[in-house]
Design a protein around this motif. Structure first.
Motif, PDB file in Angstrom:
ATOM      1  N   PHE A 169       0.877  -1.136   0.164  1.00  0.00           N
ATOM      2  CA  PHE A 169       0.048   0.123  -0.226  1.00  0.00           C
ATOM      3  C   PHE A 169       0.985   1.473  -0.107  1.00  0.00           C
ATOM      4  O   PHE A 169       1.619   1.397   0.920  1.00  0.00           O
ATOM      5  CB  PHE A 169      -0.878  -0.006   1.365  1.00  0.00           C
ATOM      6  N   PHE A 170       0.837   2.005  -1.132  1.00  0.00           N
ATOM      7  CA  PHE A 170       1.691   3.517  -1.226  1.00  0.00           C
ATOM      8  C   PHE A 170       0.940   4.302  -0.316  1.00  0.00           C
ATOM      9  O   PHE A 170      -0.157   4.651  -0.356  1.00  0.00           O
ATOM     10  CB  PHE A 170       1.671   3.809  -2.549  1.00  0.00           C
ATOM     11  N   VAL A 171       1.742   5.267   0.319  1.00  0.00           N
ATOM     12  CA  VAL A 171       1.198   6.259   1.176  1.00  0.00           C
ATOM     13  C   VAL A 171       2.158   7.472   0.890  1.00  0.00           C
ATOM     14  O   VAL A 171       3.247   7.390   1.056  1.00  0.00           O
ATOM     15  CB  VAL A 171       1.491   5.931   2.575  1.00  0.00           C
ATOM     16  N   SER A 172       1.526   8.656   0.483  1.00  0.00           N
ATOM     17  CA  SER A 172       2.344   9.596   0.030  1.00  0.00           C
ATOM     18  C   SER A 172       3.192  10.117   1.222  1.00  0.00           C
ATOM     19  O   SER A 172       2.584  10.198   2.380  1.00  0.00           O
ATOM     20  CB  SER A 172       1.306  10.728  -0.377  1.00  0.00           C
ATOM     21  N   GLU A 207       2.865  -4.255  -7.830  1.00  0.00           N
ATOM     22  CA  GLU A 207       3.064  -4.841  -6.644  1.00  0.00           C
ATOM     23  C   GLU A 207       2.241  -4.241  -5.591  1.00  0.00           C
ATOM     24  O   GLU A 207       1.955  -4.498  -4.436  1.00  0.00           O
ATOM     25  CB  GLU A 207       4.538  -4.625  -6.086  1.00  0.00           C
ATOM     26  N   PHE A 208       1.364  -3.270  -6.166  1.00  0.00           N
ATOM     27  CA  PHE A 208       0.485  -2.296  -5.118  1.00  0.00           C
ATOM     28  C   PHE A 208      -0.994  -2.626  -5.376  1.00  0.00           C
ATOM     29  O   PHE A 208      -1.347  -2.568  -6.598  1.00  0.00           O
ATOM     30  CB  PHE A 208       0.826  -0.787  -5.199  1.00  0.00           C
ATOM     31  N   PHE A 209      -1.731  -2.520  -4.125  1.00  0.00           N
ATOM     32  CA  PHE A 209      -3.253  -2.933  -4.509  1.00  0.00           C
ATOM     33  C   PHE A 209      -3.847  -1.465  -4.211  1.00  0.00           C
ATOM     34  O   PHE A 209      -4.939  -1.372  -4.669  1.00  0.00           O
ATOM     35  CB  PHE A 209      -3.721  -3.780  -3.628  1.00  0.00           C
ATOM     36  N   GLY A 210      -3.264  -0.476  -3.418  1.00  0.00           N
ATOM     37  CA  GLY A 210      -3.810   0.954  -3.235  1.00  0.00           C
ATOM     38  C   GLY A 210      -3.069   1.842  -2.833  1.00  0.00           C
ATOM     39  O   GLY A 210      -1.590   1.636  -2.773  1.00  0.00           O
ATOM     40  N   ALA A 211      -3.443   3.186  -2.901  1.00  0.00           N
ATOM     41  CA  ALA A 211      -2.498   4.206  -2.510  1.00  0.00           C
ATOM     42  C   ALA A 211      -3.298   5.259  -1.617  1.00  0.00           C
ATOM     43  O   ALA A 211      -4.459   5.083  -1.779  1.00  0.00           O
ATOM     44  CB  ALA A 211      -2.026   4.741  -3.786  1.00  0.00           C
ATOM     45  N   LEU A 212      -2.799   6.140  -0.741  1.00  0.00           N
ATOM     46  CA  LEU A 212      -3.233   7.243   0.029  1.00  0.00           C
ATOM     47  C   LEU A 212      -2.693   8.468  -0.305  1.00  0.00           C
ATOM     48  O   LEU A 212      -1.402   8.680  -0.037  1.00  0.00           O
ATOM     49  CB  LEU A 212      -3.184   6.924   1.465  1.00  0.00           C
ATOM     50  N   LEU A 213      -3.416   9.449  -0.718  1.00  0.00           N
ATOM     51  CA  LEU A 213      -2.928  10.895  -1.127  1.00  0.00           C
ATOM     52  C   LEU A 213      -3.372  11.581   0.164  1.00  0.00           C
ATOM     53  O   LEU A 213      -4.594  11.329   0.543  1.00  0.00           O
ATOM     54  CB  LEU A 213      -3.072  11.524  -2.369  1.00  0.00           C
ATOM     55  N   GLN A 214      -2.626  12.842   0.453  1.00  0.00           N
ATOM     56  CA  GLN A 214      -3.303  13.903   1.279  1.00  0.00           C
ATOM     57  C   GLN A 214      -3.386  15.102   0.268  1.00  0.00           C
ATOM     58  O   GLN A 214      -2.852  15.667  -0.701  1.00  0.00           O
ATOM     59  CB  GLN A 214      -2.419  14.299   2.392  1.00  0.00           C
ATOM     60  N   TYR A 215      -4.762  15.802   0.455  1.00  0.00           N
ATOM     61  CA  TYR A 215      -5.091  16.937  -0.599  1.00  0.00           C
ATOM     62  C   TYR A 215      -5.897  18.035   0.254  1.00  0.00           C
ATOM     63  O   TYR A 215      -6.897  17.892   0.839  1.00  0.00           O
ATOM     64  CB  TYR A 215      -6.124  15.939  -1.322  1.00  0.00           C
ATOM     65  N   PRO A 216      -5.208  19.072   0.490  1.00  0.00           N
ATOM     66  CA  PRO A 216      -3.836  19.333   0.143  1.00  0.00           C
ATOM     67  C   PRO A 216      -2.905  18.684   1.063  1.00  0.00           C
ATOM     68  O   PRO A 216      -3.187  18.204   1.977  1.00  0.00           O
ATOM     69  CB  PRO A 216      -3.363  20.849   0.520  1.00  0.00           C
ATOM     70  N   GLY A 217      -1.612  18.784   0.759  1.00  0.00           N
ATOM     71  CA  GLY A 217      -0.479  17.789   1.487  1.00  0.00           C
ATOM     72  C   GLY A 217      -0.241  18.524   2.824  1.00  0.00           C
ATOM     73  O   GLY A 217      -0.882  19.647   3.029  1.00  0.00           O
ATOM     74  N   LYS A 238      -6.310   1.117  -6.634  1.00  0.00           N
ATOM     75  CA  LYS A 238      -7.179   1.920  -5.869  1.00  0.00           C
ATOM     76  C   LYS A 238      -6.700   2.977  -5.152  1.00  0.00           C
ATOM     77  O   LYS A 238      -5.731   2.945  -4.520  1.00  0.00           O
ATOM     78  CB  LYS A 238      -8.051   0.962  -5.132  1.00  0.00           C
ATOM     79  N   VAL A 239      -7.354   4.028  -5.370  1.00  0.00           N
ATOM     80  CA  VAL A 239      -6.833   5.325  -4.641  1.00  0.00           C
ATOM     81  C   VAL A 239      -7.640   6.059  -3.438  1.00  0.00           C
ATOM     82  O   VAL A 239      -8.918   6.149  -3.716  1.00  0.00           O
ATOM     83  CB  VAL A 239      -6.426   6.419  -5.597  1.00  0.00           C
ATOM     84  N   ALA A 240      -7.103   6.248  -2.336  1.00  0.00           N
ATOM     85  CA  ALA A 240      -7.799   6.907  -1.208  1.00  0.00           C
ATOM     86  C   ALA A 240      -7.291   8.411  -1.080  1.00  0.00           C
ATOM     87  O   ALA A 240      -6.132   8.339  -1.208  1.00  0.00           O
ATOM     88  CB  ALA A 240      -7.938   6.112   0.144  1.00  0.00           C
ATOM     89  N   VAL A 241      -8.281   9.236  -0.775  1.00  0.00           N
ATOM     90  CA  VAL A 241      -7.878  10.712  -0.605  1.00  0.00           C
ATOM     91  C   VAL A 241      -8.054  11.264   0.788  1.00  0.00           C
ATOM     92  O   VAL A 241      -9.280  11.210   0.975  1.00  0.00           O
ATOM     93  CB  VAL A 241      -8.243  11.485  -1.944  1.00  0.00           C
ATOM     94  N   ALA A 242      -7.171  11.764   1.337  1.00  0.00           N
ATOM     95  CA  ALA A 242      -7.605  12.381   2.877  1.00  0.00           C
ATOM     96  C   ALA A 242      -7.455  13.803   2.388  1.00  0.00           C
ATOM     97  O   ALA A 242      -6.480  14.386   2.199  1.00  0.00           O
ATOM     98  CB  ALA A 242      -6.414  11.949   3.799  1.00  0.00           C
ATOM     99  N   ALA A 243      -8.801  14.201   2.464  1.00  0.00           N
ATOM    100  CA  ALA A 243      -9.037  15.698   1.895  1.00  0.00           C
ATOM    101  C   ALA A 243      -9.440  16.712   2.984  1.00  0.00           C
ATOM    102  O   ALA A 243     -10.201  16.334   4.104  1.00  0.00           O
ATOM    103  CB  ALA A 243     -10.141  15.813   1.210  1.00  0.00           C
TER     104      ALA A 243
END
Length: 950
Positions: A169-172, A207-217, A238-243
């Motif tokens: 799981f990718f985390v920004s 190799e990744f099933f998902g990712a999480l971004l911060q919006y704005p960082g 799949k992408v999750a966004v923390a906004a």
């Protein structure tokens, strides 16, 4: 009579009433009842060592003096927490109103339509701003919501043949630090590998099933999530966004770009910072994932007349049904805070929110322009409210502190400034003066703030409409909002109307003196990451509360970080896990759980990476000791712990509890005690005394924090000496043990603001008052048992026939008359009562807990209602579906209608006993149709006419 004693006001039955109740039970004294109820070998030999109790007046003076130790600086720290303006109309009519804060979770929908509507507004607000298809009715905080998003995406990855078995799981690296810490806590036990990196250089590997971004960082930079999501979708990631929810007024909704989940906090919508909480998080996703959606969902359905009604939808996802297969163990949302945030959106509407967001953005731009003229580099190429200034942080910090200004200093060469709703032009000029002094230049004065060309890329600017429903465009004057809030309040039955006799949920008095300080300026306006010297009042109060709870539980230390009971369970299990691993016992992963346990127990164990082994119960409802011993010995090489509730979920003090805990210890395990029933222990026994190693406490049950319609909750853990080093930490503020596990909640002390309530509760009751409260809770329960004898059978009782603080009545035999337990719960509404706990822990039963706060007169009214209903059951026929129970509840519309086609009178329907006429509560809808609502899932403010059942 000592009129100053808080115990006199908190405990319901007067002394004369207690004597009458004892006579009905058949004992000579309260002490005799306690001796016949609580096993002697677990009784405390010495009393609690607590300060002498304060009067209400003394406590309020004390709380005021404590608040003076808090220093409220002008704060621009950001990181998910911002100063806000709570409209006074919301503060007075929701936050400070027992009609809102004493209500229970809306399992009985017919008497919770007001709260359900406010939560539907919340969901609509979130869906509109995020651009997603479905949202829940709140979670605990942003970091928890982000972890739940990771869990959801991990769960649904199996739908893709390409991703089955993939665990990365990718985390920004731009994620909030507290969120990253909590992700680490949640990821490891369930086999997720976190990879933290730069989203601009992410390679979108298979190799990744998902990712999480911060919006704005975290430092304010707005990254191109549109491009990232597009590439991720192409790679089936799949992408999750923390906004930031206020930024979404100006930034395009992530859902419009193809995000799979959007999470965040609604704290910016008028909720005080309160040193970390409580605040309502939001969670929105695609409808395809509705079965995996954590938390509670409010849905639209119809009632028995076909009229629009609301209720909690898709409850089959929850722990009390799915147990270890539940999609989330979040048993406590933040309903009161979600209601407040939704009312903020209703009050301001889309135009008002746009005005606020534009002011914030424009002031940030004006500040950036002034700092640029002073020669400072502003590193963010695009931002909403947060500037990233490259300069010597140490020099800025010294000047800012002298001016009582809090900035954030992520490293020695960076300062960030987060502008907020409360920021004035004077504040902007004060900020400029800090940097001018550091640069040894003459300051620049801003006289007014112009509309600016947004410092936001054209591709990310919001074009979609939001909050178009009439509810967000109708109540913008105080008079209108006040009346709207009142119209909803009148549809809800709360503790300010009558007793809520819910077993295991302890709906006791939430005293006004405990609640008042929550509105005070110096408690509400401290940032959770403010320098510790500014939070001395909080730190003193929280440390003393920890010490109080440690003394009450008989343990060595306490962590206040978990902000719900379920989070406390998870925290306790993770501490046990860390303890075993510190000893090299990484393989210990078996968790024994009795079959009668709360559904949250197995759900928490699974989240902690443990394997659940269920132990049997005896016919009397106790733990089967022989079965427990057999399974403990079978799994002794891998035994991690036992999760046990005491008194048992069946409302009984099991006399074998010390033998049970010893068996677990003898086989290498630790004992986790679920503190749901602590209201029957305080002052009489404690978890340490029965041999437990860790317990969580529901401060929203035993220690008087209001349920708030389904939250806030606080679930601290108390631990024995060997577990102290592993208490949870925080990445910004040092908390926890020397070998602290990573964060359980976003803020270092969880929902710190409402901890004031429990602190005051203990301060005002003292050792004697707390003990007396426990005794009277047991008295009230046994009095109900005695009064209902002959009408209802009590399912379980102790060895001498006594109940603990709660009791279970068996309603299964009434099926012979065609009456289900649900019919009884709905009929109780006509008598003015909320139902007891339904079909838990045994299907077809009611679990009743009166608490110590209810008077004999109120308990008698409830017993009269139950006995009257029992007579109505006798008159019911299995083949007759028009009896008074099957048609309950009866609304005002029904009773005043020109048509009345029922074989019983209107008076029997609406006023079955004389007392009801004095204080009638009218359910606003008839019995809701749950099945219809689940087949036709509507979770926003669309009119039901727009949908048709297929």
């Amino acid at each position: 009579m000592n009129t100053k004693a808080f115990a006199l006001r908190h405990i319901g039955p007067r002394e004369d009433d207690q004597n009458l109740m004892l006579k009905t039970i058949g004992v000579d004294s309260l002490d005799q009842l306690i001796n016949e109820t609580v096993p002697d070998d677990i009784r405390l030999k010495n009393g609690l060592k607590l300060d002498e109790p304060m009067t209400e007046h003394e406590y309020l003076l004390h709380a005021h003096e404590l608040s003076k130790l808090n220093k409220v600086y002008t704060t621009y720290i950001g990181l998910g927490y911002h100063p806000t303006v709570l409209p006074a109309v919301i503060q007075r009519n929701v936050f400070e109103n027992p009609g809102w804060y004493t209500a229970y979770t809306p399992y009985q929908a017919e008497i919770a339509q007001g709260r359900l509507e406010a939560l539907l507004n919340f969901q609509t607000m979130v869906i509109d701003l995020t651009g997603m298809e479905i949202a829940n009715a709140s979670l605990l905080d942003e970091s928890t919501a982000a972890a739940e998003a990771m869990g959801l995406l991990f769960s649904v990855r199996e739908r893709s043949q390409k991703k089955a078995g993939i665990n990365k799981f990718f985390v920004s690296e731009n994620i909030l630090p507290q969120t990253r810490s909590l992700l680490e806590t949640r990821a490891n036990p369930i086999g997720i590998e976190l990879v933290v990196g730069n989203e601009d250089t992410f390679n979108f590997s298979n190799e990744f099933f998902g990712a999480l971004l911060q919006y704005p960082g975290k430092h304010g930079q707005i990254t191109d999530i549109k491009s990232f999501i597009s590439k991720a979708n192409a790679a089936d990631i799949k992408v999750a966004v923390a906004a930031d929810i206020l930024s979404l007024v100006k930034l395009e909704a992530p859902g419009k770009f193809g995000a799979d989940v959007v999470v965040g906090t609604t704290q910016r919508f008028g909720i005080p910072m309160g040193y970390g909480g409580p605040h309502a998080a939001f969670f929105a996703t695609k409808e395809a994932y509705k079965r995996e959606l954590p938390g509670r969902i409010i849905g639209v359905t119809i009632d028995a007349n076909g009229n629009r009604a609301l209720r909690m939808a898709l409850q089959t996802r929850e722990q009390h049904i799915k147990r270890d297969k539940a999609t989330s163990n979040i048993c406590t949302a933040q309903v009161l805070l979600a209601v407040m945030a939704s009312m903020y959106a209703v009050y301001h509407g889309p135009k008002g929110l746009s005005f606020i967001a534009n002011k914030v953005h424009n002031k940030a731009a004006a500040l950036a322009d002034a700092l640029s003229k002073l020669g400072f580099e502003q590193a963010n190429t695009s931002y909403f409210d947060t500037l990233q200034i490259k300069t010597k942080a140490k020099k800025i910090k010294k000047i800012a502190n002298a001016k009582k200004i809090n900035l954030y200093y992520p490293d020695k060469d960076t300062v960030t400034i987060s502008i907020n709703e409360t920021t004035s032009i004077t504040d902007i000029n004060n900020l400029i003066s800090v940097f001018a002094e550091a640069a040894k230049k003459e300051t620049i004065t801003v006289t007014h703030v112009n509309e600016v060309n947004d410092i936001i890329p054209e591709t990310l600017k919001r074009n979609s409409e939001f909050l178009t429903h009439s509810v967000f465009n109708s109540h913008h004057s105080e008079t209108e909002l006040m009346r709207y809030i009142k119209s909803l309040e009148r549809k809800d039955l709360a503790l300010n109307h009558s007793m809520i006799p819910l077993g295991s949920c302890t709906m006791k008095l939430n005293a006004a003196a405990e609640m008042l300080p929550l509105s005070w300026f110096k408690w509400g306006n401290i940032h959770p990451f403010a320098p510790l010297k500014q939070a001395k009042g909080y730190l003193k109060m929280l440390k003393e509360l920890e010490d109080q709870l440690t003394e009450i539980t008989g343990f060595a230390a306490t962590s206040l970080q978990p902000n719900s009971g379920a989070q406390g369970e998870f925290a306790g299990l993770m501490v046990i896990k860390a303890y075993h691993e510190s000893r090299g016992d990484h393989h210990r992963n078996i968790c024994l759980i009795p079959s009668s346990a709360h559904g949250t127990n197995p759900a928490s164990a699974v989240m902690a990476g443990m394997k659940v082994v269920v132990t049997k119960s005896t016919a009397e409802g106790n733990i089967d000791v022989n079965d427990l011993r057999e399974k403990a010995e079978l799994h002794k090489d891998n035994l991690s712990c036992l999760m046990v509730t005491y008194p048992s979920t069946h409302g009984v003090y099991e006399s074998d509890i010390k033998e049970i805990t010893q068996i677990v210890h003898d086989n290498g395990g630790q004992v986790y005690m679920d503190g749901a029933n602590m209201n029957a222990q305080v002052g009489l026994t404690n978890p340490g005394n029965i041999g437990a190693d860790v317990c969580h406490l529901n401060l929203h049950k035993t220690f008087a924090i209001p349920h708030g319609g389904g939250g806030p909750g606080v679930g601290p853990i108390c631990v024995a000496k060997q577990l102290v080093p592993f208490l949870p930490g925080n990445p910004i503020v040092k908390t926890g043990g020397e070998q602290a596990i990573s964060a359980i909640s976003a803020a270092p002390f969880g929902s710190a603001l409402v901890c004031l309530i429990s602190y005051g509760y203990i301060k005002m009751l003292g050792a004697e008052g707390l003990t007396q409260a426990t005794k009277v809770a047991i008295l009230n329960s046994n009095y109900i048992k005695a009064r209902l004898e002959g009408s209802f059978e009590t399912l379980y009782s102790g060895e001498r026939g006594r109940a603990a603080h709660e009791m279970i009545v068996d309603c299964r035999a009434f099926k012979a008359n065609g009456i289900e337990v649900t019919d009884i719960t709905k009929r109780l509404m006509d008598y003015g009562f909320h139902a007891p706990t339904v079909s838990f822990p045994v299907a077809g039963t009611l679990m009743i807990e009166p608490t110590e706060s209810e008077s004999k007169a109120e308990i008698d009214r409830f017993c009269d209602a139950m006995i009257s209903i029992r007579k109505e059951i006798e008159q019911a026929s299995k083949d007759e579906l028009t009896n008074v129970l099957k048609n309950a509840p009866h609304t005002l519309d029904m009773v005043t209608s020109d048509e009345w086609n029922f074989p019983y009178s209107r008076e029997q329907a609406a006023f079955p006993l004389e007392y009801v006429k004095d204080n009638k509560f009218w359910p606003s809808v008839r019995r809701v149709d749950d099945a219809y609502g689940d087949r036709n899932l509507i979770c926003s403010c669309a009119p039901i006419e727009a949908y048709a059942e297929v």
